[in-house]
Write a protein that holds these residues in place. Structure first.
Motif, PDB file in Angstrom:
ATOM      1  N   ASP A 131      28.979   6.024 -34.376  1.00 27.50           N
ATOM      2  CA  ASP A 131      30.406   6.260 -34.152  1.00 27.50           C
ATOM      3  C   ASP A 131      30.958   7.465 -34.899  1.00 27.50           C
ATOM      4  N   ARG A 132      30.262   7.914 -35.948  1.00 28.57           N
ATOM      5  CA  ARG A 132      30.784   9.021 -36.752  1.00 28.57           C
ATOM      6  C   ARG A 132      29.938  10.291 -36.670  1.00 28.57           C
ATOM      7  N   GLU A 133      28.871  10.281 -35.878  1.00 34.51           N
ATOM      8  CA  GLU A 133      27.931  11.401 -35.868  1.00 34.51           C
ATOM      9  C   GLU A 133      27.884  12.140 -34.537  1.00 34.51           C
ATOM     10  N   ILE A 134      27.652  13.434 -34.656  1.00 31.87           N
ATOM     11  CA  ILE A 134      27.262  14.284 -33.535  1.00 31.87           C
ATOM     12  C   ILE A 134      25.959  14.948 -33.968  1.00 31.87           C
ATOM     13  N   VAL A 135      24.962  14.929 -33.090  1.00 24.46           N
ATOM     14  CA  VAL A 135      23.705  15.614 -33.371  1.00 24.46           C
ATOM     15  C   VAL A 135      23.530  16.719 -32.336  1.00 24.46           C
TER      16      VAL A 135
END
Length: 166
Positions: free
Chosen positions: A14-18
């Motif tokens: 929910d808090r990450e972008i890769v």
């Protein structure tokens, strides 16, 4: 070439972008382009017509960095932060905040560079302060701007940044 680009984006939590992107160059050159201001300035400028009047980067733990971009109509977008970890040619972990804090506070970016057959895969994991902040970032033209800059980086790498007049 053919191996480089385009970037892909995933959201493993929910808090990450890769962000994942491949470059047709060895990782020591990609690392140099991420850590040497004269090289950073040549590729990290996004859309055509934008400039980077301020580009500072201290490649050490505790080192500070500051980037300021200026649009053709005079709008200035700026960010800065601190290097938390740096392992030459392999890893850069930094905390960052935009001056106009549209990301909802500090984000932490972890860049990993992996090389195989003189080609580099970059994996940048960005952790946001909240799901809302992450979703807000995803709603911007961030990916398009990053890919424009990465295309500039492809050209710089093709020219051979370690042999340039940077």
């Amino acid at each position: 070439m053919g191996f480089a680009g385009p970037l892909t984006i995933t959201t493993p939590s929910d808090r990450e972008i890769v962000i994942t992107r491949q470059f047709d160059a060895p990782r020591h050159l990609v690392f140099a382009c991420y850590t040497q201001p004269p090289l950073i300035r040549r590729w990290l400028n996004g859309a055509p017509g934008w400039t980077m009047p301020v580009c500072e980067f201290e490649p050490r733990v505790g080192g500070k960095y500051r980037y300021e971009w200026k649009s053709p109509d005079g709008y200035v977008m700026a960010m800065g932060g601190v290097i938390r970890e740096i392992e030459p040619v392999e890893r850069i972990v930094s905390a960052e905040v935009f001056d106009e804090d549209w990301t909802g506070g500090e984000t932490v970016s972890t860049i990993l560079l992996d090389e195989a057959d003189a080609r580099t895969t970059l994996v940048n994991t960005i952790v946001y302060s909240s799901k809302e902040a992450r979703d807000g970032a995803l709603a911007t033209p961030m990916a398009e701007g990053m890919e424009m800059s990465f295309s500039n980086l492809d050209l710089l790498l093709e020219q051979g940044p370690d042999h340039s007049n940077a």
